[in-house]
Write an enzyme that holds these catalytic residues in place. Structure first.
Site, PDB file in Angstrom:
ATOM      1  N   LYS A  53      38.839  37.591  45.036  1.00 49.46           N
ATOM      2  CA  LYS A  53      37.900  36.618  44.143  1.00 49.46           C
ATOM      3  C   LYS A  53      37.227  35.762  44.335  1.00 49.46           C
ATOM      4  O   LYS A  53      35.765  35.107  44.522  1.00 49.46           O
ATOM      5  CB  LYS A  53      37.202  37.408  42.675  1.00 49.46           C
ATOM      6  CG  LYS A  53      37.410  38.679  42.845  1.00 49.46           C
ATOM      7  CD  LYS A  53      37.795  39.830  41.872  1.00 49.46           C
ATOM      8  CE  LYS A  53      37.681  41.243  41.137  1.00 49.46           C
ATOM      9  NZ  LYS A  53      37.981  41.982  40.502  1.00 49.46           N
ATOM     10  N   GLN A  97      39.971  40.906  35.018  1.00 50.52           N
ATOM     11  CA  GLN A  97      40.551  41.641  36.034  1.00 50.52           C
ATOM     12  C   GLN A  97      41.570  42.794  34.596  1.00 50.52           C
ATOM     13  O   GLN A  97      42.331  42.529  33.805  1.00 50.52           O
ATOM     14  CB  GLN A  97      41.863  40.800  36.530  1.00 50.52           C
ATOM     15  CG  GLN A  97      42.664  41.617  37.646  1.00 50.52           C
ATOM     16  CD  GLN A  97      41.694  42.467  38.868  1.00 50.52           C
ATOM     17  OE1 GLN A  97      40.304  41.531  38.911  1.00 50.52           O
ATOM     18  NE2 GLN A  97      41.539  44.091  39.003  1.00 50.52           N
ATOM     19  N   ASP A 120      31.656  42.566  35.560  1.00 53.31           N
ATOM     20  CA  ASP A 120      31.213  43.501  35.491  1.00 53.31           C
ATOM     21  C   ASP A 120      30.357  45.095  35.346  1.00 53.31           C
ATOM     22  O   ASP A 120      30.945  45.912  35.749  1.00 53.31           O
ATOM     23  CB  ASP A 120      32.854  43.540  35.505  1.00 53.31           C
ATOM     24  CG  ASP A 120      33.899  43.778  36.072  1.00 53.31           C
ATOM     25  OD1 ASP A 120      33.786  43.804  37.456  1.00 53.31           O
ATOM     26  OD2 ASP A 120      35.111  43.107  35.797  1.00 53.31           O
TER      27      ASP A 120
END
Ligand code: NAP
Length: 299
Positions: A53, A97, A120
């Site tokens: 990422k 994460q 997200d």
């Protein structure tokens, strides 16, 4: 045989567009998009995802920040970092994460991320926006957003009149996927572990999305001839034919038999997988556009 939907190439297209729009933004005197990725602990799979990422963010020309924290980091310390990132004008997107270590309440952390930086798409505000069709400002979870883009490449943006069956009802994939298909005018059914006669239900689907986490569960004769099949599943299974202790990745769909029935199908790997990071970049760019008072680009 079905058309193979090349997620890798669509994801590269998305990243290329994000890169070009980032250059344009900067050329117009705006700040470059900023993405902060936070990882707690040493889970090797998470470290690979996070590195990828951060690397893609740099490739897009973003301001890319990574907080790598030890497993024993306290919830309080993590909340403080999120608070600081929320207040930092150079940061447009914050990604924590998952999974987090057991002593940290992941729900609390996610709900602390400012909704306008929640790239997200897990904050209740963004979940609610997607559910109510506020797609201009919602951040949609990256995997279903990417799956939707693949469906659009095959079927176009208006899916009026098509039956969609989504197998799986997780908050990360199944439910947002169903909402996106509904917003595109599909007639949507969500199936799960308590669904009766799943093969018969699956056979009604013009668009069949599998997000289950069970290797090759969806068989070829569950697929309606000509259907678009999107396989979100990523399962690692033993592959003794490749040598002792070796493994390989398969989806939730029995690919070879399903490909004989489907009109179009995503492979695993190389289908939905590459789209997730690409859509994270698209969401971060969208956040930067919105922060600059601009209409977000569509993909
Ligand atoms: P999850 O949270 O475990 O949800 C799985 C869903 O499948 C649940 O709703 C469950 O039903 C349903 N299910 C389980 N067994 C079933 C059965 N026999 N028949 C029908 N439905 C059944 O998983 P997830 O996070 O959504 O992920 C799903 C898959 O996608 C996994 O393989 C994951 O690795 C993959 N994934 C890929 C990406 C990517 O980047 N490509 C991203 C996220 C996830 P209940 O609700 O009734 O338990």
């Amino acid at each position: 045989m079905a058309e193979v939907i090349d997620g890798k190439s669509v994801a590269e297209d998305v990243v290329r567009t994000v890169k070009a729009l980032t250059s344009e933004l900067v050329a117009n005197g705006k700040a470059k998009p900023g993405l902060a990725v936070v990882i707690v602990g040493e889970d090797p799979a998470s470290q690979v995802y996070v590195a990828s990422k951060s690397r893609t963010a740099k490739e897009c020309g973003f301001h890319s920040l990574q907080h790598t924290l030890p497993a024993e980091t306290s919830e309080e310390a993590l909340l403080k970092i999120i608070g600081d990132l929320n207040a930092d004008p150079a940061i447009n997107g914050i990604l924590v994460q998952l999974p987090l270590p057991a002593h940290i309440d992941a729900g609390k952390i996610i709900q602390t991320i400012a909704p306008e930086k929640d790239v997200d798409g897990f904050h209740f505000i963004n979940v609610g926006k997607l559910g109510t069709g506020e797609l201009e400002t919602a951040f949609v979870p990256c995997t279903p957003a990417g799956s939707m883009l693949l469906i659009e490449r095959v079927r176009g943006k208006d899916l009026s009149g098509l039956n969609a069956v989504v197998v799986g009802r997780s908050n990360i994939v199944g439910k947002p996927m169903a909402n996106l298909l509904l917003a595109a005018n599909c007639t949507v059914t969500i199936a799960h572990s308590r669904t009766k006669d799943l093969p018969a239900l699956a056979r009604t689907a013009d668009i069949l999305v599998a997000a289950v986490g069970r290797p090759e569960m969806i068989k070829g004769d569950w697929v309606k001839p000509g259907a678009t099949v999107i396989d979100v599943g990523i399962n690692r299974i033993p592959a003794p034919e490749k040598g002792e202790g070796k493994s390989r990745l398969v989806g939730d769909v029995a690919y070879a038999e399903a490909a004989r029935q489907a009109g179009a199908i995503t492979p695993v790997p190389g289908g939905v997988g590459p789209m997730t990071i690409a859509m994270l970049m698209a969401n971060t760019l969208a956040s930067a556009y919105l922060a600059a008072g601009l209409k977000r680009p569509s993909f």
